[in-house]
Design an enzyme around this catalytic site. Structure first.
Site, PDB file in Angstrom:
ATOM      1  N   ALA A  94      39.022  47.488  29.434  1.00  0.00           N
ATOM      2  CA  ALA A  94      38.071  48.179  30.301  1.00  0.00           C
ATOM      3  C   ALA A  94      38.175  49.665  30.002  1.00  0.00           C
ATOM      4  O   ALA A  94      39.232  50.159  29.579  1.00  0.00           O
ATOM      5  CB  ALA A  94      38.375  47.913  31.773  1.00  0.00           C
ATOM      6  N   TYR A 154      42.745  48.426  39.888  1.00  0.00           N
ATOM      7  CA  TYR A 154      42.464  47.344  38.943  1.00  0.00           C
ATOM      8  C   TYR A 154      40.957  47.176  38.754  1.00  0.00           C
ATOM      9  O   TYR A 154      40.491  46.826  37.675  1.00  0.00           O
ATOM     10  CB  TYR A 154      43.107  46.036  39.416  1.00  0.00           C
ATOM     11  CG  TYR A 154      43.342  45.052  38.288  1.00  0.00           C
ATOM     12  CD1 TYR A 154      44.131  45.393  37.190  1.00  0.00           C
ATOM     13  CD2 TYR A 154      42.774  43.786  38.317  1.00  0.00           C
ATOM     14  CE1 TYR A 154      44.339  44.489  36.152  1.00  0.00           C
ATOM     15  CE2 TYR A 154      42.984  42.881  37.286  1.00  0.00           C
ATOM     16  CZ  TYR A 154      43.764  43.239  36.208  1.00  0.00           C
ATOM     17  OH  TYR A 154      43.964  42.352  35.184  1.00  0.00           O
ATOM     18  N   LYS A 161      38.476  39.430  35.177  1.00  0.00           N
ATOM     19  CA  LYS A 161      39.441  38.329  35.197  1.00  0.00           C
ATOM     20  C   LYS A 161      38.942  37.175  36.065  1.00  0.00           C
ATOM     21  O   LYS A 161      39.202  36.000  35.773  1.00  0.00           O
ATOM     22  CB  LYS A 161      40.800  38.820  35.694  1.00  0.00           C
ATOM     23  CG  LYS A 161      41.526  39.736  34.726  1.00  0.00           C
ATOM     24  CD  LYS A 161      41.862  39.054  33.412  1.00  0.00           C
ATOM     25  CE  LYS A 161      42.745  39.918  32.531  1.00  0.00           C
ATOM     26  NZ  LYS A 161      43.040  39.284  31.222  1.00  0.00           N
TER      27      LYS A 161
END
Length: 254
Positions: A94, A154, A161
């Site tokens: 990312a 995150y 994910k």
């Protein structure tokens, strides 16, 4: 030696601290022949020096941003090694700014990039790999609890994910017709190169060590042992699952 005689492909090797390396060591210790792929962004000489620690291992470049590159590497592996018995998909990325800023500020490009590299790449890998996977083979990917719960910093990787985990369930249905299994391992926080891009990552490890039932953090080799189990015939009835290897942290309440 639960992987004796098996050929295992480790995709996404970066350095000696990566989960991919821990999995490669664990699979080799269980008797497997190891094949690696790496991103062209990584230093080839550095990785060649590293894989020399695993006898008879080989390594190929493979960027997963284009299907043609994935197709090419599997054709090369087929030509030089024949069919294989397992794949670890250890690939995720990312943009740094999308991990540091609030999730609501994720750019369209950043959202697409994270999901393309971290989730869709597994779909593409499976599409081309199934032509060279032996019956009874196993594919494993890596995920994290940020797919299930909100974790500070995150952000878009958690969304990617979650997409990866859902993809695994659909892929399990598709691949099962060819007697191929696919699962994911949700590892506890490990100080990998990718983890350095997550702000205050060390505080996450501290929290896990305090709260997990086993009162410690997991190692890359311990996660690798779970991967090796999922690659082996001992897990022949398991597919479409996410196995937590986090010393029990994921079972605990607030």
């Amino acid at each position: 030696m639960i992987l004796k005689g098996k050929k295992i492909l480790i995709m996404g090797l970066r350095n000696k601290w990566s989960i991919a390396w821990g999995a490669a060591q664990a699979a080799y210790d269980q008797g497997a022949q190891i094949i690696f792929t790496y991103s062209s962004m990584e230093g080839k000489e550095k990785l060649e020096h590293l894989i020399a620690e695993i006898p008879n291992s080989t390594m190929y470049p493979c960027d997963v941003d284009e299907d043609s590159k994935i197709e090419k590497v599997f054709k090369t592996i087929k030509k030089e090694h024949g069919n294989i018995d397992g794949i670890l998909h250890s690939i995720a990325h990312a943009n740094a700014e999308d991990l540091k800023n609030d999730f609501i500020n994720t750019t369209r490009e950043g959202f697409s990039h994270a999901n393309d590299i971290s989730a869709y790449s597994l779909v593409a890998v499976c599409r081309y790999a199934k032509e060279i996977l032996n019956p009874g083979s196993s594919v494993v990917s890596l995920t994290y609890i940020g797919s299930e719960k909100v974790l500070a910093n995150y952000n878009v990787m958690g969304v990617a994910k979650a997409a990866l985990e859902c993809s695994i369930r659909y892929l399990a249905d598709n691949l099962g017709k060819d007697d191929i299994r696919i699962n994911a391992v949700s590892a506890g926080p490990i100080k990998t190169l990718s983890a350095k891009g997550i702000k205050d990552f060390s505080s996450m490890q501290t929290a896990v060590a305090e709260k997990a039932p086993l009162k410690r953090n997991v190692t890359a080799y311990e996660v690798g042992n779970v991967v090796a189990f999922l690659m082996s015939n001992m897990s022949a009835s398991i597919t479409g699952e996410v196995i937590h290897a986090d010393n029990g942290f994921s079972i605990m309440g607030i």
